[in-house]
Design a protein around this motif. Structure first.
Motif, PDB file in Angstrom:
ATOM      1  N   LYS A 192       0.838  -1.203   0.000  1.00 31.03           N
ATOM      2  CA  LYS A 192       0.000   0.000   0.000  1.00 31.03           C
ATOM      3  C   LYS A 192       0.873   1.254   0.000  1.00 31.03           C
ATOM      4  O   LYS A 192       1.999   1.253   0.478  1.00 31.03           O
ATOM      5  CB  LYS A 192      -0.896   0.022   1.235  1.00 31.03           C
ATOM      6  N   GLU A 196      -3.124   5.201   0.889  1.00 29.10           N
ATOM      7  CA  GLU A 196      -4.173   4.192   0.759  1.00 29.10           C
ATOM      8  C   GLU A 196      -4.815   3.860   2.101  1.00 29.10           C
ATOM      9  O   GLU A 196      -4.174   3.952   3.160  1.00 29.10           O
ATOM     10  CB  GLU A 196      -3.595   2.912   0.155  1.00 29.10           C
ATOM     11  N   ASP A 197      -6.080   3.459   2.030  1.00 26.40           N
ATOM     12  CA  ASP A 197      -6.771   2.999   3.227  1.00 26.40           C
ATOM     13  C   ASP A 197      -6.013   1.810   3.811  1.00 26.40           C
ATOM     14  O   ASP A 197      -5.615   0.897   3.113  1.00 26.40           O
ATOM     15  CB  ASP A 197      -8.207   2.566   2.886  1.00 26.40           C
ATOM     16  N   GLY A 198      -5.791   1.844   5.060  1.00 24.35           N
ATOM     17  CA  GLY A 198      -5.181   0.707   5.732  1.00 24.35           C
ATOM     18  C   GLY A 198      -3.690   0.816   5.966  1.00 24.35           C
ATOM     19  O   GLY A 198      -3.144   0.059   6.773  1.00 24.35           O
TER      20      GLY A 198
END
Length: 309
Positions: A192, A196-198
């Motif tokens: 990621k 990015e999400d996460g």
């Protein structure tokens, strides 16, 4: 000659890698798996083309090949198919890539044999400041000594855990791996990006302590509201890969100070494997347009037109 990643098995049961799914690998497990994967590469004289992603299998191939002394052409995922000149120009005898969803070591072309210098560890691409992309030849000693220098000035200890915000076919990303594994620290693997999400959820969940980025990373983070957030466990932020605007250097240095972290501006070149200088965090606000001082073991000189210092 001491090879890159030699001796890291001495860290034993200390955690070396944490996969994105949370699975951990100790130094003993990591080196055993890496040596098994690289068994077919022992004592052969050719070149391994390795497609790099921040996943377990390519990391194992990197470590295993270096420990056997097999030289590596390090490229991005998909480059062997999209950049056909790589096979034509470098004639790798083995390839490690993902096909059909699985990573595998495969036989490639005709070996170059004694055309390869015995000290060669990695061929790494650079576009340089001018001109077209080219492959830089790096020896085991180049990479080991620079990794040890990074350990010294960043103060990397075995409690540190870096998250892979950069791919390791890029010299900055590779140096994060070499310095942390030679320093007895650990690495949190993710593909990621910092936006990015996460990404930051994984950072906190896996107890990571450091993150690295290029100017674009910090430009995007500054626009995303990151400077108003507090990230649990974040101790070290490092920047290289081009000039970061002084106002952003000051903004991230101030952020680090508020959050009990350290922000390092660094300068390097792939040819230097790759770190050349760093700006000590305590000097950053007063010297936001500086590349800092030479890394341990290095020095800078200014020569006049006649070559005198």
């Amino acid at each position: 000659m001491i090879r890159l990643f030699s001796g890291i098995e001495e860290q034993g049961d200390r955690i070396a890698l944490v996969e994105e799914n949370g699975k951990t690998h100790t130094y003993s497990e990591l080196t055993k798996e890496a040596d098994q994967l690289a068994q077919p590469l022992r004592d052969f004289k050719g070149l391994l083309a390795l497609e790099a992603t921040n996943e377990l299998e390519p990391i194992l191939a990197l470590i295993g090949a270096c420990r056997t002394g097999c030289p590596i052409l390090l490229v991005g995922e998909g480059d062997l198919e999209s950049k056909r000149n790589l096979r034509r120009d470098y004639q790798p005898e083995f390839e490690f890539s993902r096909k059909g969803g699985s990573w595998a070591l495969r036989k490639g072309g005709v070996p170059l044999g004694d055309k390869i210098h015995p000290d060669l560890a990695i061929l790494l691409s650079t576009s340089g400041s001018t001109g077209s992309s080219k492959q830089v030849r790096l020896s085991h000693e180049n990479l080991r000594s620079n990794g040890l220098s990074i350990i010294e000035y960043l103060g990397i200890e075995n409690t540190e855990r870096a998250i892979t915000a950069l791919q390791f076919n890029y010299s900055f990303g590779l140096s994060v791996i070499t310095s942390h594994l030679h320093g007895g620290a650990s690495i949190s693997l993710t593909s990621k990006s910092v936006l990015e999400d996460g990404f930051w959820a994984q950072f906190e969940r896996q107890n990571a302590t450091s993150v690295s980025g290029v100017p674009r990373s910090f430009e995007m983070l500054s626009r995303s509201g990151f400077l108003d957030r507090s990230i649990a466990g974040l101790r070290t932020i490092t920047q290289a890969g081009g000039r970061l605007r002084p106002e952003l250097v000051e903004a991230f240095a101030s952020y680090a100070s508020r959050n009990h972290a350290q922000f390092y501006v660094m300068y390097g070149q792939t040819e230097a494997s790759p770190r050349m200088s760093y700006l000590p965090p305590e000097s950053t606000l007063e010297n936001s347009d500086s590349i800092g001082v030479a890394v341990p073991g290095g020095r800078f000189r200014i020569l006049d037109a006649n070559g005198f210092e």
